[in-house]
Design a protein around this motif. Structure first.
Motif, PDB file in Angstrom:
ATOM      1  N   LEU A 104       0.803  -1.260  -0.099  1.00 16.77           N
ATOM      2  CA  LEU A 104       0.108   0.021   0.103  1.00 16.77           C
ATOM      3  C   LEU A 104       0.765   1.159  -0.042  1.00 16.77           C
ATOM      4  O   LEU A 104       0.486   2.334  -0.885  1.00 16.77           O
ATOM      5  CB  LEU A 104      -0.817  -0.102   1.161  1.00 16.77           C
ATOM      6  N   TRP A 105       1.687   1.014   0.774  1.00 12.73           N
ATOM      7  CA  TRP A 105       2.814   2.439   0.908  1.00 12.73           C
ATOM      8  C   TRP A 105       3.584   2.669  -0.548  1.00 12.73           C
ATOM      9  O   TRP A 105       3.590   3.866  -0.664  1.00 12.73           O
ATOM     10  CB  TRP A 105       3.628   2.472   2.184  1.00 12.73           C
ATOM     11  N   LYS A 106       3.908   1.402  -0.763  1.00 11.52           N
ATOM     12  CA  LYS A 106       4.778   1.694  -2.176  1.00 11.52           C
ATOM     13  C   LYS A 106       3.820   2.191  -3.309  1.00 11.52           C
ATOM     14  O   LYS A 106       4.351   2.833  -4.023  1.00 11.52           O
ATOM     15  CB  LYS A 106       5.385   0.206  -2.357  1.00 11.52           C
ATOM     16  N   ASP A 107       2.636   1.765  -3.518  1.00 15.79           N
ATOM     17  CA  ASP A 107       1.698   2.230  -4.300  1.00 15.79           C
ATOM     18  C   ASP A 107       1.427   3.843  -4.198  1.00 15.79           C
ATOM     19  O   ASP A 107       1.251   4.709  -5.175  1.00 15.79           O
ATOM     20  CB  ASP A 107       0.225   1.604  -4.136  1.00 15.79           C
ATOM     21  N   TYR A 108       1.321   4.173  -2.722  1.00 16.18           N
ATOM     22  CA  TYR A 108       1.313   5.615  -2.540  1.00 16.18           C
ATOM     23  C   TYR A 108       2.453   6.466  -3.031  1.00 16.18           C
ATOM     24  O   TYR A 108       2.313   7.272  -3.784  1.00 16.18           O
ATOM     25  CB  TYR A 108       1.224   5.814  -0.949  1.00 16.18           C
TER      26      TYR A 108
END
Length: 210
Positions: free
Chosen positions: A151-155
């Motif tokens: 999720l954070w990488k996508d963000y």
């Protein structure tokens, strides 16, 4: 009788000239009739190659790749700016990493349910140069942490960042916006860590190079 023959020959010659056309006309020089010229143009138009014109009239792809924004703030705190006390509450101090700096345990108004600790580090000019957010609760399921990492990488993909150390490890990543001035580096990890007064099971660290 002789006069009659002469008159007859004269009339014959006059009629012959009238039939043969005007003087000065050469074969192939006769003017075209209006309908002949129209037919000729029609034939030329029917044979016109319009494929290139059709190609030009096709709609073009207007998608434009806009440059990504640089990540310059997180949790409503700008990097290399003073603590944004309107958007966070200082609840304590933590172990500093610079001799002339400070470390504050804060509670931002903009929280993430992935973390229960927020450490903001300032330099001698009281500017925030580093932020470490982490969860110190025991981690029971690594798959849950993998989902958080994803999720954070996508963000972060929305910003001008590249993977500094590309790997297939789904439990951590390292990003940077170098070679920009005062480049930012981001480290995310699902591994258990202990350093200074931090004990973490999942963390993201932001370091602004100054």
């Amino acid at each position: 009788m002789k006069l009659f023959i002469q008159i007859f020959l004269l009339l014959f010659l006059i009629n012959f000239n009238a039939i043969s056309g005007e003087s000065g006309d050469l074969p192939g020089q006769e003017e075209n009739k209006p309908e002949d010229m129209f037919d000729k143009k029609t034939e030329e138009q029917e044979g016109l190659d319009v494929s290139s014109l059709t190609e030009l009239l096709k709609p073009k792809n207007t998608d434009v790749l806009l440059p990504k924004n640089r990540l310059d703030q997180i949790f409503n705190q700008f990097f290399l700016a003073e603590l944004n006390k309107d958007q966070l509450k200082i609840i304590g101090e933590c172990e500093k990493s610079l001799v002339d700096g400070n470390c504050f345990v804060v509670e931002p108004k903009k929280l993430s349910n992935h973390f229960n600790n927020y450490f903001f580090y300032t330099n001698s000019q009281n500017q925030v140069y580093s932020i470490i957010v982490f969860n110190n609760e025991k981690q029971g399921d690594l798959n849950s942490c993998k989902d958080k990492i994803s999720l954070w990488k996508d963000y972060f993909n929305s910003f001008d960042l590249t993977e500094k150390e590309p790997n297939d490890n789904s439990l951590n990543f390292v990003l940077t916006d170098a070679p920009q001035k005062n480049s930012l580096e981001i480290f995310a990890s699902c591994y258990s860590e202990k350093f200074r007064d931090i004990k973490s099971s999942f963390s993201i660290k932001f370091f602004k190079n100054v």
